[in-house]
Design a protein around this motif. Sequence first.
Motif, short mmCIF file in Angstrom:
data_model
loop_
_atom_site.label_atom_id
_atom_site.label_comp_id
_atom_site.label_asym_id
_atom_site.label_seq_id
_atom_site.Cartn_x
_atom_site.Cartn_y
_atom_site.Cartn_z
N GLN A 237 0.82 -1.21 0.00
CA GLN A 237 0.00 0.00 0.00
C GLN A 237 0.85 1.26 0.00
O GLN A 237 0.57 2.23 -0.68
N ILE A 238 1.91 1.22 0.82
CA ILE A 238 2.76 2.39 0.93
C ILE A 238 3.45 2.70 -0.40
O ILE A 238 3.56 3.85 -0.81
N ILE A 239 3.90 1.66 -1.07
CA ILE A 239 4.54 1.87 -2.37
C ILE A 239 3.55 2.52 -3.33
O ILE A 239 3.90 3.45 -4.07
N LEU A 240 2.30 2.05 -3.31
CA LEU A 240 1.29 2.63 -4.20
C LEU A 240 1.05 4.10 -3.88
O LEU A 240 0.93 4.94 -4.78
N ILE A 241 0.99 4.42 -2.59
CA ILE A 241 0.75 5.81 -2.20
C ILE A 241 1.93 6.68 -2.64
O ILE A 241 1.75 7.77 -3.20
N GLU A 242 3.12 6.18 -2.36
CA GLU A 242 4.32 6.94 -2.69
C GLU A 242 4.38 7.18 -4.20
O GLU A 242 4.65 8.30 -4.65
N ALA A 243 4.09 6.14 -4.96
CA ALA A 243 4.12 6.29 -6.41
C ALA A 243 3.09 7.31 -6.88
O ALA A 243 3.37 8.13 -7.76
N ALA A 244 1.91 7.26 -6.27
CA ALA A 244 0.86 8.20 -6.66
C ALA A 244 1.29 9.65 -6.37
O ALA A 244 1.09 10.55 -7.18
N LEU A 245 1.87 9.85 -5.19
CA LEU A 245 2.31 11.20 -4.84
C LEU A 245 3.39 11.69 -5.79
O LEU A 245 3.38 12.84 -6.24
N ASP A 246 4.32 10.79 -6.13
CA ASP A 246 5.37 11.17 -7.07
C ASP A 246 4.77 11.52 -8.43
O ASP A 246 5.16 12.50 -9.05
N PHE A 247 3.80 10.69 -8.84
CA PHE A 247 3.16 10.91 -10.13
C PHE A 247 2.50 12.29 -10.17
O PHE A 247 2.57 13.00 -11.17
N LEU A 248 1.87 12.65 -9.07
CA LEU A 248 1.17 13.93 -9.03
C LEU A 248 2.14 15.10 -8.97
O LEU A 248 1.74 16.26 -9.09
N SER A 273 5.62 7.04 -27.70
CA SER A 273 6.56 6.25 -26.88
C SER A 273 5.82 5.53 -25.77
O SER A 273 6.15 5.69 -24.59
N ALA A 274 4.85 4.75 -26.14
CA ALA A 274 4.00 4.11 -25.13
C ALA A 274 4.79 3.27 -24.16
O ALA A 274 4.40 3.10 -23.01
N TRP A 275 5.96 2.73 -24.56
CA TRP A 275 6.71 1.88 -23.65
C TRP A 275 7.10 2.61 -22.38
O TRP A 275 7.26 2.00 -21.33
N LEU A 276 7.25 3.92 -22.48
CA LEU A 276 7.61 4.70 -21.30
C LEU A 276 6.50 4.67 -20.26
O LEU A 276 6.72 4.93 -19.08
N VAL A 277 5.29 4.36 -20.74
CA VAL A 277 4.18 4.25 -19.80
C VAL A 277 4.15 2.87 -19.17
O VAL A 277 3.82 2.71 -18.00
N TYR A 278 4.51 1.86 -19.95
CA TYR A 278 4.42 0.49 -19.45
C TYR A 278 5.43 0.18 -18.36
O TYR A 278 5.09 -0.33 -17.30
N PHE A 279 6.71 0.45 -18.64
CA PHE A 279 7.76 -0.06 -17.76
C PHE A 279 7.65 0.36 -16.30
O PHE A 279 7.65 -0.50 -15.41
N PRO A 280 7.57 1.66 -16.01
CA PRO A 280 7.51 2.00 -14.58
C PRO A 280 6.28 1.40 -13.91
O PRO A 280 6.34 0.94 -12.77
N GLY A 281 5.15 1.42 -14.62
CA GLY A 281 3.92 0.87 -14.06
C GLY A 281 4.04 -0.60 -13.75
O GLY A 281 3.62 -1.07 -12.69
N VAL A 282 4.65 -1.33 -14.69
CA VAL A 282 4.83 -2.77 -14.46
C VAL A 282 5.72 -3.01 -13.26
O VAL A 282 5.45 -3.90 -12.44
N MET A 283 6.76 -2.20 -13.12
CA MET A 283 7.64 -2.36 -11.96
C MET A 283 6.87 -2.17 -10.66
O MET A 283 7.01 -2.94 -9.72
N ILE A 284 6.06 -1.12 -10.62
CA ILE A 284 5.26 -0.88 -9.42
C ILE A 284 4.35 -2.07 -9.17
O ILE A 284 4.27 -2.61 -8.06
N PHE A 285 3.67 -2.47 -10.23
CA PHE A 285 2.71 -3.57 -10.11
C PHE A 285 3.37 -4.83 -9.58
O PHE A 285 2.91 -5.45 -8.62
N VAL A 286 4.48 -5.22 -10.18
CA VAL A 286 5.15 -6.45 -9.76
C VAL A 286 5.63 -6.36 -8.32
O VAL A 286 5.45 -7.29 -7.53
N THR A 287 6.23 -5.23 -7.99
CA THR A 287 6.73 -5.09 -6.61
C THR A 287 5.59 -5.16 -5.61
O THR A 287 5.69 -5.87 -4.60
#
Lengths: 308, 323, 329
Positions: A237-248, A273-287
């Motif tokens: 949960q914390i990783i998701l929150i942190e990622a969201a705050l960074d994204f914003l 450059s859609a791949w730039l959208v995939y990679f970070p998101g996948v990393m978050i998701f997997v972690t």
Amino acid sequence: MIGPSRVAELDMPGAAIETTTSRPAQSYWNESWERLRHNPIGMAAGVLILIFGVVAILAPLFSAVLTHFQPQSVDLLATFKPPGGAHMLGTDELGRDTLTRLIWGGRVTLGVAFLTVGIALSAGTAVGMAAGYYGGWADDALMRFVDMVLAIPAIFLFILMSILIHPTPVTLALIIASVGWGNVARLVRGEVLSVKQRDFIMATRSIGARDVRVMIRHLLPNVLPVLIVAASLGVGQIILIEAALDFLGLGIQPPTASWGNMLTNAESYFYHSAWLVYFPGVMIFVTVLCSNIFGNAVRDAFDPRLKS
Amino acid sequence: MLAKYMARRFLASIVVVLGVTAITLALMKTTSGSYVPGIDLNPSLRPEDIARLRADLGLDRPGWQWYITWIWGVLHGDFGHSMIDGSTVTSHILDRLPNTIELTLTAIVIGVIIAIPVGVIGALRHGSKTDHTMTVVSVAGFAVPQFWMGLILILIFSVTLEQHGLPWLPSSGAYSAVNGGDFFDRVEHLILPATVLSFFYISTWSRFIRSSMLEVLSQDYIRTARAKGMSERRVVYLHGLRNALIPLITLIGLELPGLVSGGLVVEVVFGWPGIGKLAFERALQYDYTTVMGVTFFATLLVIAGNLLADVLYGVLDPRIRYG
Amino acid sequence: MTEPLLEVKDLHTVFNTKEGVVKAVDGVSFELYPGETLGIVGESGCGKSVTALSIMRLQRPGKIVGGKVLFKGHDLVKNTEDEMREVRGKEIAMIFQDPMTSLNPVYRTGWQVAEPLRLHHGWDGKKSLASAVSMLTRVGIPSAAHRARDYPHQFSGGMRQRVMIAMGLTTTPAVLIADDPTTALDVTIQAQILDLLRHVNREFGTATMLITHNLGVVAGMCQRIIVMYAGKIVEAGPTTDVFAHPKHPYTWSLLRSIPRLDADRHEPLKPIEGLPPSLIDLPSGCAFHPRCAFRVDRCPRDVPQLQTVNDTQQAACWVTQAGTELKGA
């Protein structure tokens, strides 16, 4: 303890028939570890997180040896390169290597996450212990305070605090922990209340042990399993929150890379450059997925009764 | 019994509101005093201007005065003024609140409609392949970052479809600026953000229903029901589900507080003109007072929502109602 | 001799578990005649409840793997689920041990009691409720019309059990199976419930199968009793005969172990030696032999079958089948 086999109540349909066979006694911690060890999916998830952690810590090494790029080195001649060649996962709008930034970004994200967990656990445990142990008005006051903190919607609180405090990895951890500790406090208080009743606590106090000693040496070990479970389940949960705050844009600021802020400008990448959208998101998701799975495995290991 | 229960919960809520106000005040005080947020980014402000702003914000008055003024204001529906343009926070809230509620309520409704059948099927077929698949999807659903899911959906349903000349869904706003505003236009705009928002609910609630059903179906009164000779369907739906849903109501009730704040990230990704996006926009402009006012408003809603959930539970569970 | 209402013939029910196959009901045969009260006695785990559930085909996750259950001549084991539903709650009713958890907490009591009437007789809400209220009165619930609107948790334990009994009888079934209906209740209430069951048996003529581990309960209630041990019937006969001269060492030991008010104060109690056996790993031969005071050479070798040992009693014991009387200190 060697004993005869016994058969439990058969009268109800669906009753589980359990027999205990003779086995040497094991401590609770050993048993839990055994259960965890025999959960292949859980262990796999845990190992994966460990690997991510190691890569994160050794980020400079990976930069030097694997990718040969630094996370912040700009190369305006190589912007938006697709994956392949020297830039294994392509580059972003400033020509920075994606793979390198993913590795260093992981360092930031995981670092903040674990720091947050540490802070929330410490503060929450201290407050929860005190509230549960002392009871009475101290308990009421502390828990009302927790109620108040938890009443404020977390995301608004985070936004508010990021205006007031310049977000660095450490302050970000403090900000996110400022809500998390409340739930930990409630959890710890609950455990303490149930353990407090047991005779050995009274016995310890009756020989004159000081409160703090009782809390640390006797209550804490009993509370530890609950804390470990809460931590394991909370990291995701914390990783998701942190990622969201960074994204914003309210968390880790560029040019420092984090998985979240690599996606801040994602909308502008869509068309080419859609791949730039995939990679970070996948990393978050997997972690997060791994930490959730591992967290569930830890919880099942400590208390198999909770399994549905 | 119910009245007493409600009164107790209400009083506790009041205490929490007062406490939150105090926390709000404390936050203001610890970081202000000589510091007004955003000030140091604006080099054109002279010391007189800074002093005036501080006076406007009431930073030069003792804490308790500010506390009383604030509570008084809130009771009259005044949540402060913007630091940037002086507009009332209340006007912004009234403007944006309906949009947020539209979005989050839709998400909750979608969540309930999908989660209940999925959960019930999972319980009835527990251990089967279907059940395992559903569990895996749920577990995965927990791990997906909401903002990223939004981005991907936009990528697929807006950008890619458009690129291939197929009908596509809009990626931002609550309705089209040009020729828009009718029911279908609004629904079109609502689909993607509501889906993203509901995903979390579906993941959580379906698993919850599943375990709640499994627990209920192992109860003695289910055995009694079967012994009375009724069809399995009746046993499951009339006797079982009715009991299994009670805790779900509490869960849904727990989401009511989040009705206003939970959609923030989705609102930003989809440009949805709601309260969350308001807070975000203003935060970027360092409009501290607006963000503070909105936060306080959202907190009040959280407390009210908790109270409502408690009451709802009390009404639905006969053991409390007639206990 | 009238025709038996219910005939259980060589019933076998098993549970497949990780540790092995549990033979919960291991070749059980008995009859139930119209209007009689039959007691099934045995300790926890002996298979008495599973036998009752098997009759109702509610034994899941267990499986009936052999035998017949003839009800009015028709084999229930062979019924489809739909056919069983016609039987359950209508011809054969069952009430359970804990009335608190056996009633649905979210529906009004009257509604639940009336449910079998709506289901099986197709009556509408009003008619079925009226009938339910009258049944509640007959089982001794005061102000039944009022109380029917209450929820289960608003009743005391004894009242709840009366509600359960009312619920079982609304369709005037031929058989009422009562699975340990008094254990969860206070002793004084137990007596009232047993009274009620006796009364119901007389007034409605419902054949009653009373399952219990308490010998005192069967003494006042049942005309005939069956004693079960480790999934089998070890003794059967009229209650007075079985109590006066038990024909199986298990029954004999049970009776002996009951503390008596007229015993010498200094006499030690006489519990049964040993522990109940695992149903996965039964002892060889007679399942009771490790604990039996009358054991002979044959006992560990061969499994005794239930056979007549005198005019009225049956027992599954090599010793008594050979004619020996059970006597001891």
